[in-house]
Enzyme design. Structure first.
Site, PDB file in Angstrom:
ATOM      1  N   LYS A  65       5.452   8.080 -32.123  1.00 16.22           N
ATOM      2  CA  LYS A  65       5.670   9.505 -32.428  1.00 16.22           C
ATOM      3  C   LYS A  65       6.663  10.132 -31.449  1.00 16.22           C
ATOM      4  CE  LYS A  65       3.142  13.887 -32.678  1.00 16.22           C
ATOM      5  NZ  LYS A  65       2.723  14.616 -33.842  1.00 16.22           N
ATOM      6  N   ARG A  91       4.305  16.655 -41.164  1.00 16.20           N
ATOM      7  CA  ARG A  91       3.848  16.067 -39.904  1.00 16.20           C
ATOM      8  C   ARG A  91       3.558  17.171 -38.899  1.00 16.20           C
ATOM      9  NH1 ARG A  91       5.130  10.530 -39.390  1.00 16.20           N
ATOM     10  NH2 ARG A  91       5.951   9.894 -41.410  1.00 16.20           N
ATOM     11  N   HIS A 109       2.287  28.470 -44.625  1.00 17.96           N
ATOM     12  CA  HIS A 109       1.041  27.768 -44.945  1.00 17.96           C
ATOM     13  C   HIS A 109       0.404  28.444 -46.163  1.00 17.96           C
ATOM     14  CE1 HIS A 109      -2.520  25.387 -44.266  1.00 17.96           C
ATOM     15  NE2 HIS A 109      -3.247  26.476 -44.440  1.00 17.96           N
TER      16      HIS A 109
HETATM   17  C1  GRF Z   1       3.973  24.664 -49.652  1.00 22.52           C
HETATM   18  O1  GRF Z   1       2.801  24.988 -50.335  1.00 22.52           O
HETATM   19  C2  GRF Z   1       3.875  25.115 -48.217  1.00 22.52           C
HETATM   20  O2  GRF Z   1       3.097  26.256 -48.048  1.00 22.52           O
HETATM   21  C3  GRF Z   1       3.221  23.934 -47.557  1.00 22.52           C
HETATM   22  O3  GRF Z   1       3.758  22.809 -48.193  1.00 22.52           O
HETATM   23  C4  GRF Z   1       4.175  23.166 -49.510  1.00 22.52           C
HETATM   24  C5  GRF Z   1       5.607  22.774 -49.625  1.00 22.52           C
HETATM   25  O4  GRF Z   1       6.111  22.936 -50.919  1.00 22.52           O
HETATM   26  N1  GRF Z   1       3.436  23.958 -46.127  1.00 22.52           N
HETATM   27  P1  GRF Z   1       7.653  22.806 -51.186  1.00 22.52           P
HETATM   28  O5  GRF Z   1       8.084  21.414 -50.719  1.00 22.52           O
HETATM   29  O6  GRF Z   1       8.362  23.884 -50.436  1.00 22.52           O
HETATM   30  O7  GRF Z   1       7.812  22.943 -52.671  1.00 22.52           O
END
Ligand code: GRF
Length: 200
Positions: A65, A91, A109
């Site tokens: 990592k 990650r 998120h």
């Molecule tokens: C989204 O739901 C984001 O909130 C999460 O991962 C997903 C990514 O979706 N962290 P995308 O690749 O942007 O379509």
């Protein structure tokens, strides 16, 4: 003009929303590069289609990592960004990366943090039975979805919702919220003091 490096692992719909916000003038910025840990990430295709540098940094070269993140940091730093934008980057960034990046790192998120951090946030919300969920844009720190919260958008959870239907409505809000927050940042209107973030 905000110079961003976007890290993404998957389909890249948030990346696309950011690019569209730039194209339509809602976000005064530029995506300097899209970098992925996955060679086959759709996000890289979105970048290539727009002549944006698209880089794959292979996490499996046998240097662990720490080694991977050093190579990632070198690739990011070479772009001299004003900030790093995580858009479905799957990650957990190590504390060394977070500290050595030298620029803010943003993440989105799909839940109202601090509820439902980690994976499958939308399924967690449906299973828990909350009435409201949504999405959160926050600064990244060493933890998992624990950094200071910048802004959130609320989505009503319906009785008939499944993980899929709720995810779709949250995603629509993600696409608006992320570009809005990045525009506020580009205008110098986000102030961070410890955990508290003020939007000026
Ligand atoms: C989204 O739901 C984001 O909130 C999460 O991962 C997903 C990514 O979706 N962290 P995308 O690749 O942007 O379509």
């Amino acid at each position: 003009m905000l110079r961003m490096v976007v890290l993404a692992s998957g389909r890249g719909s948030n990346l696309l929303a950011i690019l569209k916000a730039i194209e339509s003038g809602r976000l005064s910025g530029q995506v300097a590069a899209v970098i992925s840990d996955r060679e086959d990430a759709k996000a890289l295709d979105h970048a290539r289609a727009r002549q944006i540098p698209a880089l794959w940094v292979n996490p499996k070269l046998g240097d662990g990592k720490a080694g991977y993140e050093q190579r990632l940091l070198a690739a990011v730093s070479a772009c001299q960004p004003d900030c790093i934008v995580l858009a479905g980057y799957m990650r957990i960034l190590g504390s060394q990366f977070v500290h050595e990046a030298g620029v803010p790192i943003f993440n989105i998120h799909p839940a109202l943090l601090p509820a439902f951090p980690g994976l499958h946030a939308q399924a967690q919300a449906v299973e828990y039975g909350v009435r409201y969920s949504g999405c959160t844009v926050h600064f990244v720190d060493e933890g998992v979805d624990t950094g200071p919260i910048i802004d959130q958008a609320v989505v009503r959870v319906l009785p008939e919702d499944t993980q899929e239907t709720l995810s779709a409505r949250i995603l629509a809000e993600e696409h608006k919220l992320y570009a809005q927050v990045l525009e506020l940042y580009s205008q110098g209107r986000i102030r961070r003091e410890g955990r508290r973030v003020t939007i000026l």
